[in-house]
Design a protein around this motif. Structure first.
Motif, PDB file in Angstrom:
ATOM      1  N   GLY A 177       0.835  -1.209   0.000  1.00  0.00           N
ATOM      2  CA  GLY A 177       0.000   0.000   0.000  1.00  0.00           C
ATOM      3  C   GLY A 177       0.862   1.247   0.000  1.00  0.00           C
ATOM      4  N   LYS A 178       0.660   2.125  -0.983  1.00  0.00           N
ATOM      5  CA  LYS A 178       1.576   3.252  -1.157  1.00  0.00           C
ATOM      6  C   LYS A 178       1.069   4.565  -0.561  1.00  0.00           C
ATOM      7  N   LEU A 179      -0.123   4.588   0.059  1.00  0.00           N
ATOM      8  CA  LEU A 179      -0.644   5.799   0.701  1.00  0.00           C
ATOM      9  C   LEU A 179      -0.239   5.835   2.165  1.00  0.00           C
ATOM     10  N   ASN A 225       9.793   1.133   6.509  1.00  0.00           N
ATOM     11  CA  ASN A 225       8.716   2.117   6.642  1.00  0.00           C
ATOM     12  C   ASN A 225       9.278   3.515   6.894  1.00  0.00           C
ATOM     13  N   ASP A 226      10.322   3.613   7.715  1.00  0.00           N
ATOM     14  CA  ASP A 226      10.950   4.917   7.971  1.00  0.00           C
ATOM     15  C   ASP A 226      11.518   5.513   6.691  1.00  0.00           C
ATOM     16  N   ALA A 227      12.114   4.647   5.864  1.00  0.00           N
ATOM     17  CA  ALA A 227      12.677   5.120   4.596  1.00  0.00           C
ATOM     18  C   ALA A 227      11.577   5.616   3.663  1.00  0.00           C
ATOM     19  N   VAL A 228      10.441   4.917   3.653  1.00  0.00           N
ATOM     20  CA  VAL A 228       9.306   5.329   2.813  1.00  0.00           C
ATOM     21  C   VAL A 228       8.767   6.678   3.266  1.00  0.00           C
ATOM     22  N   ALA A 240      10.703   6.914  -6.440  1.00  0.00           N
ATOM     23  CA  ALA A 240      11.312   6.959  -5.105  1.00  0.00           C
ATOM     24  C   ALA A 240      11.326   5.571  -4.477  1.00  0.00           C
ATOM     25  N   PHE A 241      10.250   4.813  -4.688  1.00  0.00           N
ATOM     26  CA  PHE A 241      10.123   3.490  -4.082  1.00  0.00           C
ATOM     27  C   PHE A 241      11.195   2.536  -4.610  1.00  0.00           C
ATOM     28  N   GLU A 242      11.409   2.529  -5.913  1.00  0.00           N
ATOM     29  CA  GLU A 242      12.358   1.577  -6.479  1.00  0.00           C
ATOM     30  C   GLU A 242      13.808   1.940  -6.141  1.00  0.00           C
TER      31      GLU A 242
END
Length: 837
Positions: A543-545, A590-593, A609-611
């Motif tokens: 989930g990206k939100l 999660n902190d990095a996201v 950003a995710f990849e």
């Protein structure tokens, strides 16, 4: 401090008006007009008592005096006509000063019901004013009922947040203070009180001279576009000691008459929203935009004096949105004004708005002395983040205020920076730019280089972006996520499917655990709108939100999912999806996201950003061993949770035990209607609980609201039964509480009936009680509760039953501890992957 009787009178006045005047803002206006009307008459009465003459109700206006309204020989319609005529004509009264004429300007009575008016005036008549400051406190409470002002995007700023910002900015007695979107003048009054407090001796006596007091009153001003807000603001300022408040009806963004007026201190919570089509500002702004929040921040920055300071609440979108105006504004702030950013919890403005906000701290002189900006993150502000905003113990405000104050003082004294741009390494934490005080490090903040903030041209003001990870790199290599996983791009229109399909939405993935919940199959996919992403067995769904981060599911089937979910698939055999479903669910990832989120209303992470996020890449065999160990823990966890979720107290009933109606051995107490307001902010009232289905077999810990009008109490250890759907669940009260209509309190009155036995027997009969009530929206009344038949063996047998159940409960609690221990082991195992042995 506001006394409880005054508070209750205001609530009563609102309750009387609500049937005729449903809008809260209109209620506040009607009460305001009536209070000022009565206040003027009280001042006239006081003048007469000391040998003077009436001023407000004299000459032709003497017939409108308060005593005339309260005469018993007038009919209801006579009173209504007299009052309506009085408030309409009050601006023509030569004895009323200009301030009061402004307050009554365009005032009218919006209903024609004499009984409502008489009841309302009777409540207003109970108000007495021995001091205008006391009335000011009452008026502040009255204003607290104001929430959202519709499309204007204006939200009442919580008092403790206002005071927090004012304490940081620290306005001085000789400084000019402005709020260009003042609303009801909360920031201005807080600033005034702050200055009085900081200019008092040890005994609390004010030390300002009369000249300093006059200058202080002249130095405080506010603008607002709404005439209603200006009226309320004028009253609020007057009742706090401002004889001639400088509050102006003025459109800060489209008018330029006051453009050349500057202030030493600017404090504001400007409107968050812009009208359709945007604002049409004049051409003197540096930043070209039609967004109100952008223009307000630009205005405040540009209108600071050379040593000026500002504290501004802004919506989160200002921090990272990539429109040119937003980037231009952030660049201007970073280069010339900004010294600190404080991220607020997303529920601060509940129940009016869930918008995420931050506080910008500007200091025009100090910004030029440093090449750094401090970032703080508030997790708790002393209240929970639900709609009721109940007071809690956790509160980061004092710590952040202390740390930021310490940081700013050191910058002002050149102790932190030395030569501009340099940061002594002994005062900076090892990882990132975390500022170290002499007695320790920031607990809620970091310091970032302006150069780093400006590096990509975005001038992003999200503090998490600049927080360097504190983890130690593991012994295994790291790789970009995009090097080992690819994003699944395949989409399909559900309407084209003709068979049963699995559909996964964000709501179906349980946060942190990766379990599915709810219905995830449909035999009518045509009902699902828009394109959906296709996933296969072994894919990872992420989930990206922001509200749904840590929603990570390892697919065990083929199906379709929401486009708010990334579907990632291994590029080759170097990675096991099962292993990386745990890695992507970890706190480290999660902190990095969080540091890469963009967007205002629903912050999210983009694929680019995710990849580029780095993840550990242990050998395949090590991945397999770790997954096997985690799965062994998970099997035990699942078994323990099954015990916890399915255990209910079961009592083997002997047919020889006599069946007795419950009412012969207990007292049953009904609940009451819920209170209209919560009173806990002032530590007043009683905790109020309403029946809720999810209570089940747990002990109640937190109230729903607080009330000052308790009619029905449950005592400590009383049995509480849900009397509305679902009927039957029982609880034990942990303290004396006021109960709502959804609950009934059951209190054994017979010494031969064991209280816990009664609780357990009712709990074991829950399904039977609920089933006998019939429809889903059923309820049970007191008579039916009393008629419930329960088996009552001897007291000794009851004790044996209770002891047996408590032994079972001890085993259930042991399973809870086992779950906690094994979940911690799983987290520790994943942590070692990130940190190394």
């Amino acid at each position: 401090m506001l006394d409880i009787e005054t508070r209750m009178r205001i609530d009563t006045a609102r309750d009387i008006l609500v049937g005729k005047v449903p809008d809260p803002k209109s209620q506040v206006e009607q009460i305001t007009i009536a209070l000022i009307y009565k206040f003027m008459d009280d001042l006239d009465a006081e003048a007469e008592e000391f040998g003077g003459e009436r001023r407000f109700f004299a000459g032709d206006f003497a017939r409108f005096g308060w005593a005339s309204l309260m005469r018993g020989d007038l009919s209801g319609y006579d009173v209504l006509n007299l009052y309506a005529d009085a408030i309409t004509r009050m601006p023509e009264n030569p004895g009323v000063p200009a301030l009061f004429r402004d307050i009554f300007n365009n005032a009218y009575l919006p209903y024609r019901d004499p009984e409502t008016l008489r009841a309302f005036l009777k409540v207003i008549d109970e108000f007495t004013y021995d001091h205008s400051e006391r009335l000011g406190d009452a008026f502040e409470y009255l204003l607290s009922v104001l929430g959202s002002q519709g499309d204007a995007g204006q939200f009442r700023t919580p008092r403790h947040i206002i005071d927090f910002i004012v304490d940081i900015i620290d306005p001085k007695k000789d400084e000019t203070i402005l709020d260009p979107a003042c609303g009801t003048s909360g920031f201005l009054i807080s600033s005034y009180k702050h200055i009085l407090r900081t200019n008092s001796d040890v005994e609390g006596n004010r030390t300002l001279t009369p000249d300093e007091n006059r200058k202080l009153a002249d130095n405080i001003s506010g603008y607002d576009i709404s005439p209603d807000m200006v009226r309320l603001s004028l009253v609020n300022m007057y009742l706090h000691g401002f004889a001639q408040p400088h509050i102006f009806e003025y459109d800060t963004l489209t008018s330029d008459e006051k453009w050349d007026d500057y202030a030493d201190v600017i404090l504001a919570n400007p409107p968050f929203m812009s009208p359709k089509g945007g604002i049409r500002p004049h051409n003197r702004f540096s930043v070209k935009s039609k967004r109100s929040e952008v223009l307000f921040v630009d205005y405040m920055a540009e209108h600071l004096t050379p040593n000026g300071r500002a504290g501004i609440i802004v919506p989160e979108g200002i921090m990272f949105q990539n429109q040119n105006a937003h980037k231009q504004l952030r660049r201007m702030l970073v280069e010339n004004y900004l010294v600190a950013v404080i991220s607020l919890p997303s529920g601060v403005f509940n129940p009016y708005s869930g918008v995420k906000t931050s506080i910008l701290i500007l200091d025009k002189a100090l910004s030029k002395k440093t090449d750094h900006i401090a970032f703080f993150k508030l997790e708790n502000d002393g209240f929970d983040l639900g709609a009721q905003r109940r007071e809690i113990e956790k509160n980061d405000l004092p710590q952040v205020r202390e740390e930021l104050g310490h940081y700013l003082a050191r910058v002002r004294a050149d102790e932190l920076m030395g030569n501009k741009g340099s940061v002594p390494t002994d005062r900076v934490a090892e990882h990132g730019m975390e500022y170290a005080k002499k007695d320790g490090q920031f607990t809620h903040g970091i310091v970032a280089d302006k150069e780093k903030i400006a590096a990509d041209g975005e001038y992003n003001l999200s503090g998490e972006r600049y927080r360097t990870s504190k983890i130690t790199r593991s012994n295994w290599p790291f790789a970009r996520l995009g090097e080992v996983f690819r994003k699944v791009e395949e989409t399909i229109s559900p309407a084209s499917l003709r068979t049963t399909v699995s559909y996964i939405g964000l709501e179906n993935i349980t946060q942190n655990s990766g379990k599915l919940t709810g219905s995830v199959t449909t035999d009518n996919p045509a009902k699902i709108k828009s394109l959906k992403t296709v996933f296969c067995l072994g894919d990872i769904l992420y989930g990206k939100l922001r509200p749904n981060l840590n929603k990570v599911w390892l697919s065990d089937r083929k199906g379709i999912c929401s486009t708010d979910i990334f579907v990632v698939r291994p590029r080759d055999e170097r990675v096991m999806s099962g292993f990386y479903s745990h890695i992507l669910r970890s706190d480290y990832f999660n902190d990095a996201v969080l540091r890469q989120l963009t967007g205002a209303q629903l912050p999210r992470i983009g694929w680019r950003a995710f990849e580029n996020l780095e993840i550990p890449l242990p050998p395949l065999e090590a991945q397999r061993e770790i997954v096997e160990e985690i799965e062994s823990y998970q099997r035990v966890i699942d078994g323990a949770r099954t015990v916890i979720e399915n255990w209910r107290p079961k009592i083997l009933i002997d047919p020889e035990w006599p069946m007795v109606e419950l009412g012969t051995n207990v007292e049953v107490v009904a609940g009451q209607s819920p209170p209209g307001e919560s009173y806990n902010n002032a530590g007043l009232g009683y905790p109020f609980y309403q029946g809720k289905a999810e209570f089940g077999h747990v002990f109640i810990e937190k109230p729903i609201k607080w009330t000052t009008d308790p009619k029905r109490f449950a005592e400590k250890d009383d049995i509480l039964m849900s009397v509305r759907a679902p009927v039957g669940p029982v609880n034990l009260a942990t303290q004396r509480i006021c109960i709502g209509r959804g609950l009934a309190a059951i209190r054994p009155t017979d010494n031969n009936l064991h209280k816990l036995y009664t609780f357990y027997i009712l709990s074991s009969l829950e399904a039977e009680i609920s089933g006998n009530m019939g429809a889903a929206f059923s309820s049970i009344n007191l008579k039916q509760i009393r008629q419930l038949k329960i088996p009552i063996p001897s007291l000794e047998t009851q004790r044996i039953v209770v002891a047996g159940i408590e032994a079972e409960q001890a085993q259930v609690n042991a399973n809870r501890e086992l779950v906690k221990r094994l979940e911690q082991k799983t987290q520790d195992l994943v942590s070692r992957v990130w940190q190394g042995e």
